[in-house]
Design an enzyme around this catalytic site. Structure first.
Site, PDB file in Angstrom:
ATOM      1  N   ARG A 177      50.167  43.786   3.659  1.00 37.63           N
ATOM      2  CA  ARG A 177      51.181  42.712   3.676  1.00 37.63           C
ATOM      3  C   ARG A 177      50.906  41.865   2.438  1.00 37.63           C
ATOM      4  NH1 ARG A 177      53.153  38.749   8.458  1.00 37.63           N
ATOM      5  NH2 ARG A 177      54.292  40.685   8.845  1.00 37.63           N
ATOM      6  N   HIS A 195      60.641  44.685   5.031  1.00 40.08           N
ATOM      7  CA  HIS A 195      59.757  44.693   6.209  1.00 40.08           C
ATOM      8  C   HIS A 195      60.183  45.868   7.112  1.00 40.08           C
ATOM      9  CE1 HIS A 195      56.955  43.398   9.065  1.00 40.08           C
ATOM     10  NE2 HIS A 195      57.484  42.290   9.505  1.00 40.08           N
ATOM     11  N   GLN A 228      59.201  46.276  10.975  1.00 31.95           N
ATOM     12  CA  GLN A 228      59.951  45.423  11.896  1.00 31.95           C
ATOM     13  C   GLN A 228      61.305  46.053  12.221  1.00 31.95           C
ATOM     14  OE1 GLN A 228      59.039  42.253  13.321  1.00 31.95           O
ATOM     15  NE2 GLN A 228      60.794  42.777  14.574  1.00 31.95           N
ATOM     16  N   ASP A 243      66.714  35.258  11.023  1.00 26.53           N
ATOM     17  CA  ASP A 243      65.308  35.109  10.609  1.00 26.53           C
ATOM     18  C   ASP A 243      65.159  33.689  10.062  1.00 26.53           C
ATOM     19  OD1 ASP A 243      62.683  35.584   9.848  1.00 26.53           O
ATOM     20  OD2 ASP A 243      63.193  36.770   8.075  1.00 26.53           O
ATOM     21  N   CYS A 258      62.987  38.571  14.292  1.00 25.26           N
ATOM     22  CA  CYS A 258      61.697  39.245  14.062  1.00 25.26           C
ATOM     23  C   CYS A 258      60.512  38.393  14.494  1.00 25.26           C
ATOM     24  CB  CYS A 258      61.571  39.609  12.591  1.00 25.26           C
ATOM     25  SG  CYS A 258      61.714  38.194  11.485  1.00 25.26           S
ATOM     26  N   ARG A 315      56.993  46.710  18.172  1.00 28.37           N
ATOM     27  CA  ARG A 315      56.203  46.872  16.939  1.00 28.37           C
ATOM     28  C   ARG A 315      55.017  47.787  17.219  1.00 28.37           C
ATOM     29  NH1 ARG A 315      56.344  42.971  13.010  1.00 28.37           N
ATOM     30  NH2 ARG A 315      55.048  44.463  11.898  1.00 28.37           N
TER      31      ARG A 315
HETATM   32  N1  NVA Z   1      61.248  36.609   6.361  1.00 29.82           N
HETATM   33  C1  NVA Z   1      60.016  36.304   7.052  1.00 29.82           C
HETATM   34  C2  NVA Z   1      59.659  37.404   7.988  1.00 29.82           C
HETATM   35  C3  NVA Z   1      58.408  37.164   8.807  1.00 29.82           C
HETATM   36  C4  NVA Z   1      58.076  38.298   9.717  1.00 29.82           C
HETATM   37  C5  NVA Z   1      58.910  36.078   6.037  1.00 29.82           C
HETATM   38  O1  NVA Z   1      58.827  36.858   5.076  1.00 29.82           O
HETATM   39  O2  NVA Z   1      58.166  35.116   6.173  1.00 29.82           O
HETATM   40  N1   CP Z   2      57.524  39.780  12.756  1.00 27.00           N
HETATM   41  C1   CP Z   2      56.332  39.765  12.143  1.00 27.00           C
HETATM   42  O1   CP Z   2      56.054  40.539  11.208  1.00 27.00           O
HETATM   43  O2   CP Z   2      55.458  38.854  12.651  1.00 27.00           O
HETATM   44  P1   CP Z   2      54.080  38.413  12.013  1.00 27.00           P
HETATM   45  O3   CP Z   2      54.377  37.657  10.748  1.00 27.00           O
HETATM   46  O4   CP Z   2      53.432  37.554  13.057  1.00 27.00           O
HETATM   47  O5   CP Z   2      53.263  39.637  11.717  1.00 27.00           O
END
Ligand code: NVA
Ligand code: CP
Length: 308
Positions: A103, A130, A133, A224, A264, A292
């Site tokens: 990540r 992502h 997800q 989101d 998500c 997930r």
């Molecule tokens: N768009 C959000 C998704 C988190 C799972 C982010 O990137 O923070």
């Molecule tokens: N939806 C998701 O990826 O959650 P986290 O940021 O908690 O991993």
């Protein structure tokens, strides 16, 4: 040749549907108490340059359930945080483990890791995509409707979630309408790529401004956060821009039919969604979160060997 899971566009519709079928089977077996140690003795490195609840825990728990061993590596614990290159990190980790999940921020970092790793690499979220997800989300849609032929409307920021949904919808043949404010659109390459894929799968891909237009006839409304990880300093400014895109009772009613709500997570209640909608019985956010686990187990088994 090793295979990676970087974006949904890299995988065929057929292979993605098989992953969902595998995930549903693994879910059922788990509920029946059946052990499936399909990755006995395998190790996966989990690199996190951003925070996580769901991704971290579902990968760690999932690998454990498959009989393998997950290594959680935050950027502060490994030398990436002190400037060691992604290229060298990839070549080192490949000597120890059977797969790497990362990540991170720039999508290019993920691609660099995948290029230099000799083991499979999984995208656990970048600024642009992502896919784990959306695989879990599409699985949730399939469980709800028993078909992929539904309409999903995404309202809000044209971010990593929206970009991944474009590819996911196109690949699975889901009709997808996305409404974003001016200046916050999805990646043009993802829109164009999704439209091209959709020509072969029959999905309708629509990009709009008006959230009420987007949700007409939608079976699912998805949203989101308005400020993603790394955009914290823009959060206040974005509240003004996105106010019209809040998922509330009025927007839900505008679908004109029974609709589910998806997100998500993590959610900011009172911003992109009201507490009323989030806590209502049309909200399936925790089913998505659970999926997930199952979807990623299917991905790990597919990439890291083992007989399903
Ligand atoms: N768009 C959000 C998704 C988190 C799972 C982010 O990137 O923070
Ligand atoms: N939806 C998701 O990826 O959650 P986290 O940021 O908690 O991993």
């Amino acid at each position: 040749m090793k295979k990676d899971f970087l974006t949904l566009s890299d995988w065929s519709s057929e292979d993605l549907k098989r992953l969902v079928d595998d995930a549903i089977r693994l879910k059922k077996e788990r509920k029946e108490g059946k052990k499936h140690h399909l990755l006995e003795g395998k190790k996966i490195a989990l690199i996190f340059e951003k925070s996580s609840t769901r991704t971290r825990v579902s990968f760690e728990a999932g690998m454990y359930e498959l009989g393998g061993y997950p290594l959680f590596l935050s950027r502060n614990d490994i030398q990436i945080g002190r400037g060691e290159s992604i290229k060298d990190t990839a070549r080192n980790l490949s000597r120890y483990v059977d797969g790497i999940m990362i990540r991170t921020f720039e999508h290019s970092k993920l691609l660099e890791l995948a290029k230099y790793a000799s083991v499979p690499v999984i995208n656990g979220l970048t600024d642009d995509f992502h896919p784990c997800q959306v695989l879990a989300d599409v699985m949730t849609v399939y469980e709800l409707f028993g078909t992929y032929k539904v309409k999903v409307a995404y309202v809000g920021d044209g971010n990593n979630m929206a970009n991944s949904w474009l590819y996911g919808a196109a690949k699975f043949g889901v009709d997808f309408s996305v409404a974003t404010p001016e200046g916050y659109e999805c990646l043009p390459a993802a829109v164009e790529g999704a439209r091209k894929i959709a020509e072969t799968t029959g999905a309708k891909i629509e990009t709009l401004r008006d959230p009420f237009e987007a949700v007409k006839g939608a079976d699912v409304i998805y949203t989101d956060v308005w400020a993603s990880m790394g955009q914290e300093e823009q959060a206040e400014h974005r509240k003004g821009i996105f106010a019209e895109y809040q998922v509330n009772d009025r927007l839900i009613k505008a679908t004109g039919k029974k609709t589910y709500f998806m997100h998500c997570l993590p959610a900011h209640l009172g911003e992109e969604v009201t507490e009323e909608v989030f806590e209502s019985d049309i909200s399936v956010v925790f089913d998505e979160a659970e999926n997930r686990l199952h979807a990623q187990k299917a991905v790990m088994v597919e990439l890291m060997g083992g007989n399903k």
